[in-house]
Design a protein around this motif. Sequence first.
Motif, PDB file in Angstrom:
ATOM      1  N   ASP A 121      -2.754  -4.733  -8.109  1.00 46.12           N
ATOM      2  CA  ASP A 121      -2.630  -5.932  -7.276  1.00 46.12           C
ATOM      3  C   ASP A 121      -1.519  -5.778  -6.247  1.00 46.12           C
ATOM      4  O   ASP A 121      -1.674  -6.139  -5.081  1.00 46.12           O
ATOM      5  CB  ASP A 121      -2.363  -7.165  -8.147  1.00 46.12           C
ATOM      6  CG  ASP A 121      -3.535  -7.485  -9.053  1.00 46.12           C
ATOM      7  OD1 ASP A 121      -4.683  -7.206  -8.665  1.00 46.12           O
ATOM      8  OD2 ASP A 121      -3.290  -8.003 -10.160  1.00 46.12           O
ATOM      9  N   THR A 122      -0.395  -5.228  -6.676  1.00 47.82           N
ATOM     10  CA  THR A 122       0.720  -4.999  -5.755  1.00 47.82           C
ATOM     11  C   THR A 122       0.328  -3.977  -4.702  1.00 47.82           C
ATOM     12  O   THR A 122       0.665  -4.130  -3.524  1.00 47.82           O
ATOM     13  CB  THR A 122       1.964  -4.528  -6.528  1.00 47.82           C
ATOM     14  OG1 THR A 122       2.311  -5.522  -7.490  1.00 47.82           O
ATOM     15  CG2 THR A 122       3.126  -4.277  -5.606  1.00 47.82           C
ATOM     16  N   ALA A 123      -0.389  -2.938  -5.107  1.00 43.49           N
ATOM     17  CA  ALA A 123      -0.834  -1.910  -4.155  1.00 43.49           C
ATOM     18  C   ALA A 123      -1.705  -2.536  -3.079  1.00 43.49           C
ATOM     19  O   ALA A 123      -1.528  -2.279  -1.882  1.00 43.49           O
ATOM     20  CB  ALA A 123      -1.591  -0.806  -4.888  1.00 43.49           C
ATOM     21  N   GLU A 124      -2.628  -3.363  -3.497  1.00 41.04           N
ATOM     22  CA  GLU A 124      -3.509  -4.036  -2.537  1.00 41.04           C
ATOM     23  C   GLU A 124      -2.697  -4.920  -1.581  1.00 41.04           C
ATOM     24  O   GLU A 124      -2.915  -4.909  -0.371  1.00 41.04           O
ATOM     25  CB  GLU A 124      -4.539  -4.875  -3.294  1.00 41.04           C
ATOM     26  CG  GLU A 124      -5.599  -5.462  -2.403  1.00 41.04           C
ATOM     27  CD  GLU A 124      -6.702  -6.119  -3.222  1.00 41.04           C
ATOM     28  OE1 GLU A 124      -7.285  -7.075  -2.690  1.00 41.04           O
ATOM     29  OE2 GLU A 124      -6.976  -5.680  -4.349  1.00 41.04           O
ATOM     30  N   ASP A 125      -1.744  -5.668  -2.127  1.00 43.35           N
ATOM     31  CA  ASP A 125      -0.905  -6.534  -1.293  1.00 43.35           C
ATOM     32  C   ASP A 125      -0.102  -5.736  -0.274  1.00 43.35           C
ATOM     33  O   ASP A 125       0.019  -6.138   0.891  1.00 43.35           O
ATOM     34  CB  ASP A 125       0.059  -7.349  -2.162  1.00 43.35           C
ATOM     35  CG  ASP A 125      -0.643  -8.407  -2.988  1.00 43.35           C
ATOM     36  OD1 ASP A 125      -1.815  -8.726  -2.685  1.00 43.35           O
ATOM     37  OD2 ASP A 125      -0.014  -8.910  -3.946  1.00 43.35           O
ATOM     38  N   LEU A 126       0.453  -4.613  -0.701  1.00 41.29           N
ATOM     39  CA  LEU A 126       1.280  -3.807   0.206  1.00 41.29           C
ATOM     40  C   LEU A 126       0.455  -3.210   1.344  1.00 41.29           C
ATOM     41  O   LEU A 126       0.893  -3.214   2.498  1.00 41.29           O
ATOM     42  CB  LEU A 126       1.997  -2.706  -0.578  1.00 41.29           C
ATOM     43  CG  LEU A 126       3.074  -3.198  -1.556  1.00 41.29           C
ATOM     44  CD1 LEU A 126       3.585  -2.038  -2.393  1.00 41.29           C
ATOM     45  CD2 LEU A 126       4.205  -3.885  -0.821  1.00 41.29           C
TER      46      LEU A 126
END
Length: 163
Positions: free
Chosen positions: A27-32
């Motif tokens: 999820d963090t990867a997608e957000d970044l």
Amino acid sequence: MLDITTLYVTEYERLRSFVRRMVRNPDTAEDLVQQVFANILGSGGSSSPHNAAYVRRAVRNLALNYLRDSGRHSQVEMVCAATDDIADTKPSPEMVVLYRSELRRLLMAIAQLPPRRRQAFVLNRIEGLSYDEIARHMDISRNTVITQVVAAMAELDRRLGAE
């Protein structure tokens, strides 16, 4: 130089996979990755080239910033399954009944104290007034207040301990 939409479509999955390996959170990867493209769109894209190398560098830098900041702020992530193992802090219905019963016993014992003793006890232990404040309120000496409160506690202890 590529159009930003084409760049997003062609590079998104590769960038997300790269960042996911760095931050270990999909999820963090997608957000970044999305943040980098939002930053490019927000800046108008005029000052920087729209190519895969530029976007990869921007995503990498943002991921490194995230890792640095998350080390400072130490976030704890809870997995849903783990929350099932956490004890419920609310008392059980049985304990609620027991607590209410004990409270009822205490209130009845307080009600049976002599009036002056009861007043000093309630003002001190329930309303939180100091001995000096109670002495002024009841127009008695501080030592008398202390004597009344101590006597009330002893009497309550005797009554509640005997039952």
